[in-house]
Design an enzyme around this catalytic site. Sequence first.
Site, PDB file in Angstrom:
ATOM      1  N   SER A 267       0.817  -1.210   0.000  1.00 34.07           N
ATOM      2  CA  SER A 267       0.000   0.000   0.000  1.00 34.07           C
ATOM      3  C   SER A 267       0.855   1.266   0.000  1.00 34.07           C
ATOM      4  O   SER A 267       2.004   1.266   0.454  1.00 34.07           O
ATOM      5  CB  SER A 267      -0.904   0.021   1.236  1.00 34.07           C
ATOM      6  OG  SER A 267      -1.761  -1.095   1.247  1.00 34.07           O
TER       7      SER A 267
HETATM    8  N1  SAH Z   1      -0.289  -5.354   3.842  1.00 30.89           N
HETATM    9  C1  SAH Z   1       0.497  -5.728   2.675  1.00 30.89           C
HETATM   10  C2  SAH Z   1      -0.180  -5.381   1.373  1.00 30.89           C
HETATM   11  C3  SAH Z   1      -1.043  -6.434   0.996  1.00 30.89           C
HETATM   12  S1  SAH Z   1      -1.765  -6.502  -0.604  1.00 30.89           S
HETATM   13  C4  SAH Z   1       1.863  -5.114   2.717  1.00 30.89           C
HETATM   14  O1  SAH Z   1       2.160  -4.339   3.617  1.00 30.89           O
HETATM   15  O2  SAH Z   1       2.644  -5.441   1.811  1.00 30.89           O
HETATM   16  C5  SAH Z   1      -3.076  -7.593  -0.140  1.00 30.89           C
HETATM   17  C6  SAH Z   1      -2.645  -8.993   0.187  1.00 30.89           C
HETATM   18  O3  SAH Z   1      -3.832  -9.692   0.589  1.00 30.89           O
HETATM   19  C7  SAH Z   1      -2.072  -9.757  -1.000  1.00 30.89           C
HETATM   20  O4  SAH Z   1      -0.816 -10.272  -0.666  1.00 30.89           O
HETATM   21  C8  SAH Z   1      -3.095 -10.874  -1.226  1.00 30.89           C
HETATM   22  O5  SAH Z   1      -2.516 -12.088  -1.676  1.00 30.89           O
HETATM   23  C9  SAH Z   1      -3.708 -11.028   0.147  1.00 30.89           C
HETATM   24  N2  SAH Z   1      -5.037 -11.641   0.210  1.00 30.89           N
HETATM   25  C10 SAH Z   1      -6.094 -11.474  -0.615  1.00 30.89           C
HETATM   26  N3  SAH Z   1      -7.149 -12.212  -0.185  1.00 30.89           N
HETATM   27  C11 SAH Z   1      -6.737 -12.841   0.958  1.00 30.89           C
HETATM   28  C12 SAH Z   1      -7.363 -13.743   1.874  1.00 30.89           C
HETATM   29  N4  SAH Z   1      -8.629 -14.151   1.745  1.00 30.89           N
HETATM   30  N5  SAH Z   1      -6.635 -14.186   2.916  1.00 30.89           N
HETATM   31  C13 SAH Z   1      -5.346 -13.802   3.089  1.00 30.89           C
HETATM   32  N6  SAH Z   1      -4.702 -12.966   2.261  1.00 30.89           N
HETATM   33  C14 SAH Z   1      -5.392 -12.491   1.206  1.00 30.89           C
END
Ligand code: SAH
Length: 213
Positions: free
Chosen positions: A61
Amino acid sequence: MKYEGRREKMVRTQIEARGVSDPAVLRAIRKIPRHRFLPEAFQDQAYDDCPLPIGHKQTISQPYTVAVMTEALGLTGRERVLEIGTGSGYQSAILAELAEWVYSIERIPELAKSARELLDELGYDNVAIRVGDGTRGWKSEAPFDRIMVTAGAPKVPEPLLQQLGEGGRLVIPVGDPYTQTMTRVTRRGSEFQHESLGAYRFVELIGEYGWDK
Ligand code: SAH
């Protein structure tokens, strides 16, 4: 050294200037080497005012978004926090600085693995990471004082509401795949109060209580 200067500038111009003021949040962001959480090709842009690719079609993000969501949780250092969407592990590190324990779930095994390795290397021993569908929560560790979802959801997943403790707060972007409203839910007994904290755009939350794959 070059990164430290950029990080300080990022905090002042992108985060403090836009109204994030919780000293503990600002301290955590000043401390954590955000560039380490990015693939080498993007490290040079780590302190820019935007989200960036972390592989597997996912993104880290924008720094300001991380700051707003973290401040909205109102952490004191004593909380047990559930995070859905470990991704690069950057947000997990921020939470680890500000809470007692972080439980983080990621659905893509390769991302979970590299986040685990980096958090170990940086010395974060209060973060547990699991591969799975975070829309179901982490029942064996519930209830949680705080829950943060860092992917966009069609609605608030019911299991997360059930796993939120009394007085607990959940921060989650909710909407369609293109734009979501950052939503803070506070639990008071059997009531859940909802507040809107502005419009954002996230990658999709994919799972049983999220979007279909
Ligand atoms: N907080 C992260 C950014 C994450 S992007 C950072 O600091 O880098 C969102 C993430 O959510 C992605 O890696 C994606 O694979 C994950 N995601 C999406 N759906 C999900 C689910 N149901 N359970 C766990 N992770 C999930």
